[in-house]
Design an enzyme around this catalytic site. Structure first.
Site, PDB file in Angstrom:
ATOM      1  N   THR A 123      55.401  56.499  24.655  1.00  0.00           N
ATOM      2  CA  THR A 123      56.805  56.126  24.461  1.00  0.00           C
ATOM      3  C   THR A 123      56.953  54.697  23.975  1.00  0.00           C
ATOM      4  OG1 THR A 123      57.529  57.688  26.166  1.00  0.00           O
ATOM      5  CG2 THR A 123      59.029  55.884  25.635  1.00  0.00           C
ATOM      6  N   ASP A 136      51.446  61.226  21.828  1.00  0.00           N
ATOM      7  CA  ASP A 136      52.138  61.444  23.087  1.00  0.00           C
ATOM      8  C   ASP A 136      51.049  61.732  24.114  1.00  0.00           C
ATOM      9  OD1 ASP A 136      53.386  63.087  25.272  1.00  0.00           O
ATOM     10  OD2 ASP A 136      55.193  62.753  24.079  1.00  0.00           O
ATOM     11  N   ASP A 153      53.194  59.914  30.784  1.00  0.00           N
ATOM     12  CA  ASP A 153      53.082  61.227  31.422  1.00  0.00           C
ATOM     13  C   ASP A 153      51.687  61.497  31.983  1.00  0.00           C
ATOM     14  OD1 ASP A 153      55.711  61.702  30.924  1.00  0.00           O
ATOM     15  OD2 ASP A 153      55.403  63.141  29.305  1.00  0.00           O
ATOM     16  N   TYR A 188      43.890  70.911  62.259  1.00  0.00           N
ATOM     17  CA  TYR A 188      44.352  72.281  62.501  1.00  0.00           C
ATOM     18  C   TYR A 188      43.245  73.281  62.205  1.00  0.00           C
ATOM     19  CZ  TYR A 188      49.126  70.457  62.755  1.00  0.00           C
ATOM     20  OH  TYR A 188      50.256  69.770  63.112  1.00  0.00           O
TER      21      TYR A 188
END
Length: 332
Positions: free
Chosen positions: A13, A54, A87, A278
């Site tokens: 960007t 990108d 991203d 657990y």
């Protein structure tokens, strides 16, 4: 004496322009030189075009090429800044942390939420922070964003629109910028534990599986039959997985015996996993699963790819995950 800083542009960007199909990378470092010099202070800048992508189109082979480019230039500069789309920035910064372990200069990855051509963008401030950190002399791989610096292997994109897009997950920031300047927390920066050597081998055959109630274990078999060698499983809570009906854990046991690696973390972004607490976690450990503890998903995935690139031996793989290689994990 002014410091020499290399700016490597991969796109994203920060370097985008508006086109018919939306924002797309199109600016070169040459076209950004005026802005770069404004934020560089006295630093001597050199620029290098790596790609114009990108970050959704950046793949593991690009990480290896980028690591090679940085390794090849490291002796010529006091620090390196990488411009990258937000991203997948945290995946790149995580993988570079493994591939460039023990590098002796700062390597700082940055980007922005708005293009540098936008007058209200965050690009200039992020570049200013990155270039300043690149001159700091503190070696390692870092992310600079919104006036803070994070370890590259701890950064994660947590907001899609805000300028405060990245957090340092389960680890304090390396530095923050305020009215008194940049304050660096030296305690957070991992100490070098050997000489630098480029380690750019990797194996991309890693699958990521986010559990949900009702997911069937057949999914594991499908990936394995397609040739995947390792799984990162985002389990419930502290690392719980089903062992009744859709019995994931018995499938993990069977596939582990066939040489497939399972790394188990949590879907919770903060505070990490702890499979010992657990029964649903303890059974997974007994079946041969490895623990991701408080690693980010980005660090877990890239570490799996990187480790599989170093060895195929299950015992050696397990040893790698008992270690924090570059500050990516806190092991109790």
């Amino acid at each position: 004496m002014s410091k020499r800083v290399l700016i490597i542009n991969t796109g994203g960007t920060l370097a985008s322009v508006a086109r018919e199909r939306g924002l797309t990378p199109g600016l070169t470092t040459e076209s950004m030189l005026q802005e770069l010099h404004i934020v560089a202070g006295e630093a001597q800048l050199t620029t290098q075009e790596f790609s114009s992508l990108d970050s959704a189109n950046i793949f593991p082979e690009d990480w290896a090429r980028l690591a090679q480019a940085i390794s090849g230039q490291r002796r010529l500069f006091d620090g390196i800044v990488v411009i990258h789309g937000t991203d997948t920035l945290a995946y790149t910064s995580s993988m570079l942390s493994f591939m460039l372990r023990n590098i002796d200069i700062p390597v700082v990855i940055t980007g922005s939420q708005l293009s540098i051509s936008n007058p209200v963008a965050d690009a200039m401030e992020n570049l200013r922070c990155a270039i300043y950190m690149a001159q700091s002399g503190y070696p390692g791989v870092f992310v600079a964003f919104n006036r803070k610096v994070m370890l590259g292997c701890r950064a994660s994109k947590v907001r899609s629109l805000s300028f405060d897009a990245f957090d340092s997950i389960n680890c304090e920031n390396v530095a923050k910028i305020s009215s008194i300047g940049m304050k660096i927390n030296e305690r957070i920066i991992p100490k070098k534990n050997g000489i630098f050597s480029l380690q750019d081998r990797y194996c991309p055959d890693v699958a990521v599986l986010k559990l949900f109630p009702g997911i069937h274990r057949e999914v594991l078999r499908m990936y394995a039959e397609a040739g995947y060698r390792a799984f990162y499983i985002e389990a419930f809570g502290l690392g719980g997985m089903p062992f009744l009906r859709h019995d994931f854990i018995s499938e993990i046991r069977s596939m582990t015996e066939q040489g497939i690696t399972f790394l188990v973390g949590t879907q919770c972004r903060y505070e990490g996993s702890s499979l010992e607490i657990y029964e649903t976690g303890r059974r997974a450990l007994e079946a041969g699963a490895l623990q991701a503890y408080d690693m980010t998903a980005e660090a877990a995935v890239t570490k799996l790819m990187w480790v599989l690139g170093q060895t195929e031996d299950p015992g050696e793989i397990r040893e790698y995950f008992r270690l924090s290689l570059c500050g990516e994990v806190s092991i109790p």
